[in-house]
Design a protein around this motif. Structure first.
Motif, PDB file in Angstrom:
ATOM      1  N   THR A 163       0.830  -1.214   0.000  1.00 23.19           N
ATOM      2  CA  THR A 163       0.000   0.000   0.000  1.00 23.19           C
ATOM      3  C   THR A 163       0.859   1.256   0.000  1.00 23.19           C
ATOM      4  OG1 THR A 163      -0.126  -0.118   2.414  1.00 23.19           O
ATOM      5  CG2 THR A 163      -1.918  -1.147   1.155  1.00 23.19           C
ATOM      6  N   SER A 164       2.167   1.069   0.144  1.00 23.41           N
ATOM      7  CA  SER A 164       3.078   2.209   0.111  1.00 23.41           C
ATOM      8  C   SER A 164       3.098   2.795  -1.300  1.00 23.41           C
ATOM      9  CB  SER A 164       4.485   1.772   0.524  1.00 23.41           C
ATOM     10  OG  SER A 164       5.425   2.792   0.274  1.00 23.41           O
TER      11      SER A 164
ATOM     12  N   PRO B  18       7.973   2.021  -4.790  1.00 22.09           N
ATOM     13  CA  PRO B  18       8.342   0.631  -5.083  1.00 22.09           C
ATOM     14  C   PRO B  18       9.692   0.273  -4.483  1.00 22.09           C
ATOM     15  CG  PRO B  18       8.817   2.003  -6.978  1.00 22.09           C
ATOM     16  CD  PRO B  18       8.191   2.907  -5.942  1.00 22.09           C
ATOM     17  N   ASP B  19       9.903  -1.013  -4.273  1.00 24.37           N
ATOM     18  CA  ASP B  19      11.199  -1.547  -3.874  1.00 24.37           C
ATOM     19  C   ASP B  19      11.510  -2.671  -4.854  1.00 24.37           C
ATOM     20  OD1 ASP B  19      13.458  -2.602  -2.772  1.00 24.37           O
ATOM     21  OD2 ASP B  19      12.660  -2.767  -0.732  1.00 24.37           O
ATOM     22  N   ILE B  20      12.104  -2.301  -5.976  1.00 24.68           N
ATOM     23  CA  ILE B  20      12.328  -3.264  -7.053  1.00 24.68           C
ATOM     24  C   ILE B  20      13.238  -4.388  -6.592  1.00 24.68           C
ATOM     25  CG2 ILE B  20      13.161  -3.547  -9.415  1.00 24.68           C
ATOM     26  CD1 ILE B  20      10.594  -1.905  -9.137  1.00 24.68           C
ATOM     27  N   GLY B  21      14.196  -4.077  -5.714  1.00 21.47           N
ATOM     28  CA  GLY B  21      15.121  -5.095  -5.231  1.00 21.47           C
ATOM     29  C   GLY B  21      14.415  -6.223  -4.504  1.00 21.47           C
ATOM     30  N   SER B  22      13.372  -5.897  -3.733  1.00 21.17           N
ATOM     31  CA  SER B  22      12.619  -6.925  -3.007  1.00 21.17           C
ATOM     32  C   SER B  22      11.359  -7.347  -3.757  1.00 21.17           C
ATOM     33  CB  SER B  22      12.239  -6.411  -1.612  1.00 21.17           C
ATOM     34  OG  SER B  22      11.345  -5.310  -1.729  1.00 21.17           O
ATOM     35  N   LYS B  23      11.258  -6.947  -5.024  1.00 21.87           N
ATOM     36  CA  LYS B  23      10.140  -7.320  -5.893  1.00 21.87           C
ATOM     37  C   LYS B  23       8.804  -6.828  -5.345  1.00 21.87           C
ATOM     38  CE  LYS B  23      12.501 -11.578  -7.332  1.00 21.87           C
ATOM     39  NZ  LYS B  23      12.378 -13.058  -7.454  1.00 21.87           N
ATOM     40  N   THR B  24       8.809  -5.653  -4.757  1.00 20.77           N
ATOM     41  CA  THR B  24       7.591  -5.104  -4.158  1.00 20.77           C
ATOM     42  C   THR B  24       7.226  -3.804  -4.863  1.00 20.77           C
ATOM     43  OG1 THR B  24       8.202  -6.056  -2.021  1.00 20.77           O
ATOM     44  CG2 THR B  24       6.495  -4.350  -2.029  1.00 20.77           C
ATOM     45  N   ILE B  25       5.963  -3.717  -5.295  1.00 19.21           N
ATOM     46  CA  ILE B  25       5.505  -2.515  -6.002  1.00 19.21           C
ATOM     47  C   ILE B  25       4.172  -2.061  -5.419  1.00 19.21           C
ATOM     48  CG2 ILE B  25       6.691  -3.064  -8.163  1.00 19.21           C
ATOM     49  CD1 ILE B  25       4.056  -4.119  -9.246  1.00 19.21           C
ATOM     50  N   PRO B  26       3.886  -0.767  -5.483  1.00 20.06           N
ATOM     51  CA  PRO B  26       2.596  -0.260  -5.016  1.00 20.06           C
ATOM     52  C   PRO B  26       1.454  -0.811  -5.880  1.00 20.06           C
ATOM     53  CG  PRO B  26       4.166   1.527  -5.304  1.00 20.06           C
ATOM     54  CD  PRO B  26       4.762   0.326  -5.943  1.00 20.06           C
TER      55      PRO B  26
END
Length: 730
Positions: free
Chosen positions: A408-409, A412-420
């Motif tokens: 929900t942030s 993005p944190d592409i390194g940890s494969k996390t995207i809004p």
């Protein structure tokens, strides 16, 4: 309605007028006149490219097209000054030209010394062009194509329902589906697609792609496979001219002065428009009720009688330099404006006063009879030419599987494969119907009467007692009393009243012949037995359609799929071009399920009313692009643009980790300024050789304004006079 600039006459005059069509990044022009209620296009300037958002570039491109048209006139005619503009829908808002677009038209009119007579919206002009040719209002999906966008217009009964612009991806069919979703879902989409542009090669490639499109797979349902037709390259300028002639001179037809285009169902009206001569009436396009042209007075475009526009406050407003950003059509970076030497300004002023033809329009061209000094010629040769270079490349297609988690942030944190991501839930209803494929046997049961014989005390056999004859079973219709009896032919006990029996199942096999023997219940054959004096009758059977369990399962699966497609189409119309929609199939919640029939019922068809809540995941194209690059590095020398990718969900694993299949087209990574540096001042043949070093190169097109003959026919020496674009070969 009459145009305010000049009125209709009882007999249309042979005055010549301009048509000037403005596309997204191109302009086209024509000179035409009205004679005997027919529009005669006597010269076609052809399309010239310009940098979108750059007014100076637009003016130069328009001047080039107008000059090209003027050069094709071989006889002296009265100088055209009045112009009918063909405008894209983006220029209008609530039926009126946007304020900023009025400024553009004022600039064009002033610089090119044109008197605006009216305007027509290009899709409307094309609709009337097709209607005039076919004699009936068209029902179609009109698609204007460019390198970066599609302009989708839904037409029903000759009327525009809505026009929308969508970004172009690797799937033209998918882009059209997105455009139709934004327009809204009608009861039935037209099964005809008309595509237009100013490049025939692009149109043919687009046509073949659409013919290969699986429309049902991308969520668009047609009554049958849509017919795809290509409008000729000159369809836009011909349509604008026809609309102008209908309003200006009461024209009812477009007279052909050129051969018909052979490979198009909509005929071209431009090929060899050279010397003006008597027009042969090979064919006419008639037009009626053509009221789509909008009249416009000079005052509406800022022209005030008795006042020079150069002295007005609007004219004095500086035009901002366009800011060029990296796009699919790439151009050289904006540079600081360089003031041309005074000699060039003097030369430009001198040339402006030359007549283009027959005392014609002032323009930046070499007028006949103008004798230039070596110095002025050198300045003109150095500063006047400009060129637009198109490099066509074969894109490199990739297909990769990526993984990602959502948050929900907003970062993005592409390194940890996390995207809004955000979740959207929408409730939709649908009704599906299908033919029943099950089989049910129906019919009547056989009936008859038996005589029951008894050895032993009297007994009452209750209703429903089973009588068997071999494998066939029957039941008593009511309670039957059996008298006592003893062994012997004349001393056996019998039933005191008729004993009716009915077969337990339907079928003709229960129609037993007379004198058949029956075993009764659990009684032994020695103590109790039965026979029929008459044959049983009435037994029959037949097979009929019925609902099967598989029918219900298949119908529900189809309804769920349609539910998701309807929800996706509605949501897509509300998303921006930078969003990607991913269905969360695990979150489909059915709130109502109502079958018309149950399994085994005798019916021809079965239907289902289904209502459910569909949940979608919305992510950024840019973030998916970054994930793709991070998890699957791109081949060296290529780049990926977010609008050139598509995504298909595969599964949702543990810890809410999504897996998805990404398909994308990669383009060569080039620096336009480096290429322009190399080709500036080069001969076209040498420039093409340099351009061929571009990765994935297939061909190059060079459009030059003010091209000189022989060794002087080079590309411009001034780098800012060259624009460059990278185009994906279809």
């Amino acid at each position: 309605m009459d145009l305010p600039i000049f009125k209709k006459q009882s007999e249309p005059s042979a005055e010549h007028l301009w048509s000037l069509a403005i596309g997204k990044n191109w302009v086209d022009s024509a000179i035409w006149k009205v004679e005997q209620e027919k529009v005669h296009i006597v010269a076609h300037g052809g399309p010239f490219p310009y940098q979108e958002g750059d007014i100076k570039s637009l003016v130069e491109a328009a001047d080039g097209s107008l000059s090209n048209a003027a050069a094709k006139i071989k006889v002296e005619i009265k100088e055209p000054s009045k112009v009918v503009f063909g405008l894209p829908p983006a220029y209008l808002e609530n039926g009126e030209i946007k304020k900023e677009c009025v400024e553009i038209l004022k600039k064009l009119s002033h610089e090119l010394e044109l008197s605006p007579a009216g305007f027509v919206v290009i899709p409307e002009a094309i609709i009337h062009f097709v209607k005039a040719q076919e004699g009936a209002p068209p029902n179609a999906i009109l698609v204007g194509t460019s390198e970066e966008t599609l302009e989708v217009t839904l037409i029903q009964n000759g009327k525009i329902i809505k026009t929308t612009e969508v970004g172009r991806s690797i799937s033209v069919g998918g882009d059209i589906a997105e455009g139709l979703a934004r327009i809204g879902e009608p009861s039935q989409y037209p099964t005809r697609i008309l595509i237009y542009n100013h490049k025939a090669a692009d149109l043919e490639a687009t046509k073949h792609e659409l013919l290969d499109t699986d429309w049902e797979k991308i969520g668009i349902t047609f009554l049958h496979t849509p017919k795809v037709e290509v409008l000729p390259e000159d369809a836009v300028i011909s349509s604008v001219s026809l609309a102008g002639g209908a309003e200006v001179g009461g024209a009812t037809a477009l007279a052909y002065t050129a051969p018909k285009t052979q490979n198009s169902s909509i005929m071209s009206v431009e090929e060899s428009l050279g010397e003006e001569s008597e027009v042969l009436p090979e064919e006419e396009i008639t037009t009626q009720d053509l009221s789509n042209i909008k009249t416009v007075s000079p005052e509406e475009l800022g022209f005030i009688e008795g006042e020079d526009i150069k002295d007005s406050a609007v004219a004095a407003t500086p035009i901002p330099e366009p800011q060029i950003t990296p796009t699919f059509a790439v151009h050289s970076p904006a540079t600081t404006a360089i003031r041309e030497p005074d000699a060039v300004n003097i030369l430009s002023t001198f040339i402006k006063k030359a007549k283009g033809f027959g005392g014609g329009r002032k323009k930046y061209t070499l007028a006949s009879g103008l004798i230039l000094t070596p110095l002025s010629f050198g300045l003109f040769y150095w500063y006047a030419p400009s060129a637009h270079v198109s490099i066509f490349v074969a894109p490199k297609n990739i297909e990769e599987t990526i993984e990602f988690k959502t948050t929900t942030s907003s970062s993005p944190d592409i390194g940890s494969k996390t995207i809004p991501a955000k979740f959207i839930e929408i409730e939709k209803s649908t009704t599906k119907q299908k033919n029943a494929t099950g089989v049910k046997k129906i019919g009547d049961k056989a009936k008859g009467e038996v005589v029951i014989y008894r050895v032993g005390p009297a007994v009452t056999l209750p209703k429903g007692t089973v009588l068997s004859s071999g494998s066939l079973k029957f039941t008593l219709d009511k309670d039957i009393k059996i008298a006592s009896g003893s062994a012997g032919p004349d001393t056996l006990g019998k039933n005191t009243e008729a004993a009716g029996v009915t077969a337990v199942s339907i079928g003709t096999e229960y129609n037993l012949s007379s004198s058949s023997s029956f075993k009764i219940g659990t009684f032994s054959a020695e103590s109790t037995t039965a026979k029929n004096d008459k044959a049983f009758t009435g037994g029959n059977a037949r097979e009929v359609p019925a609902v099967s369990g598989e029918d219900l399962e298949s119908l529900e699966a189809d309804a769920k799929k349609e539910l998701e497609e309807k929800a996706a189409a509605e949501i897509k119309g509300k998303l921006s071009d930078g969003d990607l929609l991913i269905p969360d199939k695990e979150k489909l919640e059915i709130t109502k399920k109502d079958f018309s029939d149950t399994s085994g019922q005798e019916v021809q068809t079965v239907s289902l009313n289904l209502t459910g809540k569909v949940r979608f995941l919305v992510v950024s194209r840019e973030h998916i692009k970054d994930l793709t690059i991070a998890q699957s590095p791109l081949p060296e020398g290529f780049t990926l643009r977010a609008e050139n990718l598509s995504i298909e969900p595969e599964a949702k694993g543990k810890n809410s980790i999504f897996k998805a299949r990404v398909k994308a087209s990669l383009l060569p990574q080039v620096k336009p300024e480096d290429i322009i540096e190399k080709i500036a001042g080069s001969a076209p043949q040498k420039a093409r050789s340099i351009l061929s070093a571009t990765p994935g190169f297939t061909r190059a097109e060079i459009a030059t304004k003010f091209k000189f003959p022989g060794p002087l026919g080079t590309l411009p020496h001034i780098k800012r006079k060259i624009t460059l674009e990278i185009v994906a070969e279809q």
